[in-house]
Design a protein around this motif. Structure first.
Motif, PDB file in Angstrom:
ATOM      1  N   VAL A 157       0.856  -1.176   0.000  1.00 38.86           N
ATOM      2  CA  VAL A 157       0.000   0.000   0.000  1.00 38.86           C
ATOM      3  C   VAL A 157       0.892   1.225   0.000  1.00 38.86           C
ATOM      4  O   VAL A 157       1.834   1.323   0.789  1.00 38.86           O
ATOM      5  CB  VAL A 157      -0.930   0.029   1.226  1.00 38.86           C
ATOM      6  N   SER A 158       0.591   2.149  -0.878  1.00 36.95           N
ATOM      7  CA  SER A 158       1.418   3.346  -0.970  1.00 36.95           C
ATOM      8  C   SER A 158       0.570   4.518  -1.426  1.00 36.95           C
ATOM      9  O   SER A 158      -0.572   4.362  -1.848  1.00 36.95           O
ATOM     10  CB  SER A 158       2.582   3.122  -1.950  1.00 36.95           C
ATOM     11  N   ALA A 159       1.067   5.672  -1.219  1.00 34.06           N
ATOM     12  CA  ALA A 159       0.661   6.933  -1.848  1.00 34.06           C
ATOM     13  C   ALA A 159      -0.618   7.673  -1.482  1.00 34.06           C
ATOM     14  O   ALA A 159      -0.989   8.539  -2.245  1.00 34.06           O
ATOM     15  CB  ALA A 159       0.654   6.737  -3.358  1.00 34.06           C
ATOM     16  N   PRO A 160      -1.318   7.520  -0.362  1.00 38.69           N
ATOM     17  CA  PRO A 160      -1.365   6.412   0.596  1.00 38.69           C
ATOM     18  C   PRO A 160      -2.525   5.459   0.318  1.00 38.69           C
ATOM     19  O   PRO A 160      -2.860   4.652   1.157  1.00 38.69           O
ATOM     20  CB  PRO A 160      -1.604   7.155   1.909  1.00 38.69           C
ATOM     21  N   ASN A 195     -16.528 -15.466 -11.267  1.00 42.49           N
ATOM     22  CA  ASN A 195     -15.424 -14.530 -11.152  1.00 42.49           C
ATOM     23  C   ASN A 195     -15.111 -14.319  -9.679  1.00 42.49           C
ATOM     24  O   ASN A 195     -16.011 -14.254  -8.842  1.00 42.49           O
ATOM     25  CB  ASN A 195     -15.752 -13.191 -11.809  1.00 42.49           C
ATOM     26  N   VAL A 196     -13.815 -14.196  -9.366  1.00 42.31           N
ATOM     27  CA  VAL A 196     -13.348 -14.011  -7.990  1.00 42.31           C
ATOM     28  C   VAL A 196     -12.514 -12.739  -7.931  1.00 42.31           C
ATOM     29  O   VAL A 196     -11.729 -12.454  -8.844  1.00 42.31           O
ATOM     30  CB  VAL A 196     -12.506 -15.207  -7.515  1.00 42.31           C
ATOM     31  N   TYR A 197     -12.666 -11.970  -6.866  1.00 40.99           N
ATOM     32  CA  TYR A 197     -11.838 -10.784  -6.665  1.00 40.99           C
ATOM     33  C   TYR A 197     -11.773 -10.483  -5.168  1.00 40.99           C
ATOM     34  O   TYR A 197     -12.524 -11.048  -4.369  1.00 40.99           O
ATOM     35  CB  TYR A 197     -12.385  -9.576  -7.431  1.00 40.99           C
ATOM     36  N   ALA A 198     -10.865  -9.595  -4.789  1.00 39.60           N
ATOM     37  CA  ALA A 198     -10.693  -9.216  -3.386  1.00 39.60           C
ATOM     38  C   ALA A 198     -11.059  -7.757  -3.191  1.00 39.60           C
ATOM     39  O   ALA A 198     -10.847  -6.920  -4.080  1.00 39.60           O
ATOM     40  CB  ALA A 198      -9.247  -9.461  -2.941  1.00 39.60           C
ATOM     41  N   THR A 199     -11.594  -7.447  -2.006  1.00 38.44           N
ATOM     42  CA  THR A 199     -11.961  -6.074  -1.680  1.00 38.44           C
ATOM     43  C   THR A 199     -11.386  -5.702  -0.315  1.00 38.44           C
ATOM     44  O   THR A 199     -11.110  -6.570   0.518  1.00 38.44           O
ATOM     45  CB  THR A 199     -13.492  -5.874  -1.646  1.00 38.44           C
ATOM     46  N   TYR A 200     -11.245  -4.412  -0.119  1.00 42.92           N
ATOM     47  CA  TYR A 200     -10.866  -3.865   1.181  1.00 42.92           C
ATOM     48  C   TYR A 200     -11.832  -2.731   1.489  1.00 42.92           C
ATOM     49  O   TYR A 200     -11.920  -1.753   0.740  1.00 42.92           O
ATOM     50  CB  TYR A 200      -9.424  -3.349   1.157  1.00 42.92           C
ATOM     51  N   HIS A 201     -12.614  -2.889   2.550  1.00 44.85           N
ATOM     52  CA  HIS A 201     -13.654  -1.906   2.910  1.00 44.85           C
ATOM     53  C   HIS A 201     -14.567  -1.623   1.713  1.00 44.85           C
ATOM     54  O   HIS A 201     -14.831  -0.462   1.365  1.00 44.85           O
ATOM     55  CB  HIS A 201     -13.028  -0.617   3.422  1.00 44.85           C
ATOM     56  N   ASP A 202     -15.010  -2.698   1.068  1.00 44.58           N
ATOM     57  CA  ASP A 202     -15.926  -2.630  -0.079  1.00 44.58           C
ATOM     58  C   ASP A 202     -15.305  -1.972  -1.306  1.00 44.58           C
ATOM     59  O   ASP A 202     -16.032  -1.627  -2.257  1.00 44.58           O
ATOM     60  CB  ASP A 202     -17.224  -1.899   0.287  1.00 44.58           C
ATOM     61  N   GLY A 225      -8.316   5.972   4.012  1.00 39.77           N
ATOM     62  CA  GLY A 225      -6.987   6.144   4.585  1.00 39.77           C
ATOM     63  C   GLY A 225      -6.918   5.974   6.096  1.00 39.77           C
ATOM     64  O   GLY A 225      -6.044   5.247   6.597  1.00 39.77           O
ATOM     65  N   PRO A 226      -7.814   6.608   6.890  1.00 37.09           N
ATOM     66  CA  PRO A 226      -7.755   6.429   8.351  1.00 37.09           C
ATOM     67  C   PRO A 226      -7.947   4.981   8.788  1.00 37.09           C
ATOM     68  O   PRO A 226      -7.273   4.513   9.714  1.00 37.09           O
ATOM     69  CB  PRO A 226      -8.907   7.315   8.849  1.00 37.09           C
ATOM     70  N   ASP A 227      -8.832   4.242   8.111  1.00 40.46           N
ATOM     71  CA  ASP A 227      -9.021   2.825   8.450  1.00 40.46           C
ATOM     72  C   ASP A 227      -7.756   2.027   8.147  1.00 40.46           C
ATOM     73  O   ASP A 227      -7.378   1.117   8.899  1.00 40.46           O
ATOM     74  CB  ASP A 227     -10.202   2.247   7.666  1.00 40.46           C
ATOM     75  N   LEU A 228      -7.115   2.366   7.052  1.00 35.52           N
ATOM     76  CA  LEU A 228      -5.890   1.664   6.690  1.00 35.52           C
ATOM     77  C   LEU A 228      -4.784   1.932   7.705  1.00 35.52           C
ATOM     78  O   LEU A 228      -4.057   1.014   8.109  1.00 35.52           O
ATOM     79  CB  LEU A 228      -5.445   2.086   5.288  1.00 35.52           C
ATOM     80  N   ARG A 229      -4.673   3.170   8.152  1.00 32.25           N
ATOM     81  CA  ARG A 229      -3.659   3.497   9.161  1.00 32.25           C
ATOM     82  C   ARG A 229      -3.948   2.786  10.480  1.00 32.25           C
ATOM     83  O   ARG A 229      -3.033   2.328  11.174  1.00 32.25           O
ATOM     84  CB  ARG A 229      -3.607   5.014   9.362  1.00 32.25           C
TER      85      ARG A 229
END
Length: 210
Positions: free
Chosen positions: A61-64, A92-99, A137-141
């Motif tokens: 994860v970057s940039a941010p 089909n398969v995929y991944a999500t982060y916070h929807d 971003g805040p959830d990721l931090r």
């Protein structure tokens, strides 16, 4: 034709229409009754999906709010029906982060699943420099501080039910599998970096909607 003959003719036409409507209603009720009885006898169940494990090859994860992800997941599907087979189609398969989708769609080949059978898939999921919404971003931090991240593996496609020689129409299938991935407190330039080829045993049941 006299008025009396005309009335008799109209009454005969009305009786024919009433008899036709009665026959159609009877056939419809009979069809629904047979369908309900068959459905009750077969007792159909949705397939049971389990996210067995996830191997993380890269999770950066970057940039941010830019994700670059490569992972392989192992997913099992069990058909608990004794008399109903399942055709899996257009998966089909995929991944999500916070929807937010962080990998591209990976297609799974169509397959037939017999009674009480179990299928196993191990698709690779890729995502290179995929942007997500800045408000995440805040959830990721916070996840970075706790040393773990929740990723959701999702499957969407279509299924058909088979009873004997009868095959139903297509139904939409949606599967949601949560995955809790620990990565420690590794950080690089404010981002998150996971080491190569780290495999996590998960064995988490998935939510299934048909």
């Amino acid at each position: 034709m006299t008025e009396k003959e005309c009335n008799i003719h109209q009454e005969e036409q009305q009786k024919k229409i009433q008899r036709l409507c009665g026959c159609l209603c009877s056939l419809l009720i009979l069809f629904l009754l047979v369908f309900l009885i068959t459905w009750a006898v077969l007792q159909p169940h949705k397939p049971h999906f389990v996210l067995q494990d996830a191997t993380i090859y890269s999770f950066n994860v970057s940039a941010p709010n830019i994700f670059s992800t490569t992972l392989q997941v192992t997913i099992s599907s069990h058909n608990g029906n004794r008399r109903i087979g399942i055709y899996y189609d257009q998966f089909n398969v995929y991944a999500t982060y916070h929807d937010q989708q962080i990998t591209y769609n990976t297609a799974i080949q169509p397959v037939y699943q017999g009674h009480k059978d179990t299928n196993l898939w191990s698709p690779f999921l890729y995502g290179n420099n995929v942007p997500i919404a800045p408000f995440i971003g805040p959830d990721l931090r916070q996840d970075q501080d706790t040393g773990a991240v929740w990723i959701t593996v999702k499957i969407y496609g279509r299924v058909k039910w088979r009873v004997g020689t009868f095959v139903s129409g297509r139904y939409h299938l949606h599967v949601t599998c949560p995955a809790y991935i620990p990565f420690g407190n590794s950080a690089k330039n404010g981002g998150v970096v996971v080491g190569d080829a780290v495999k996590y045993q998960l064995s988490r049941s998935c939510a299934v909607s048909v």
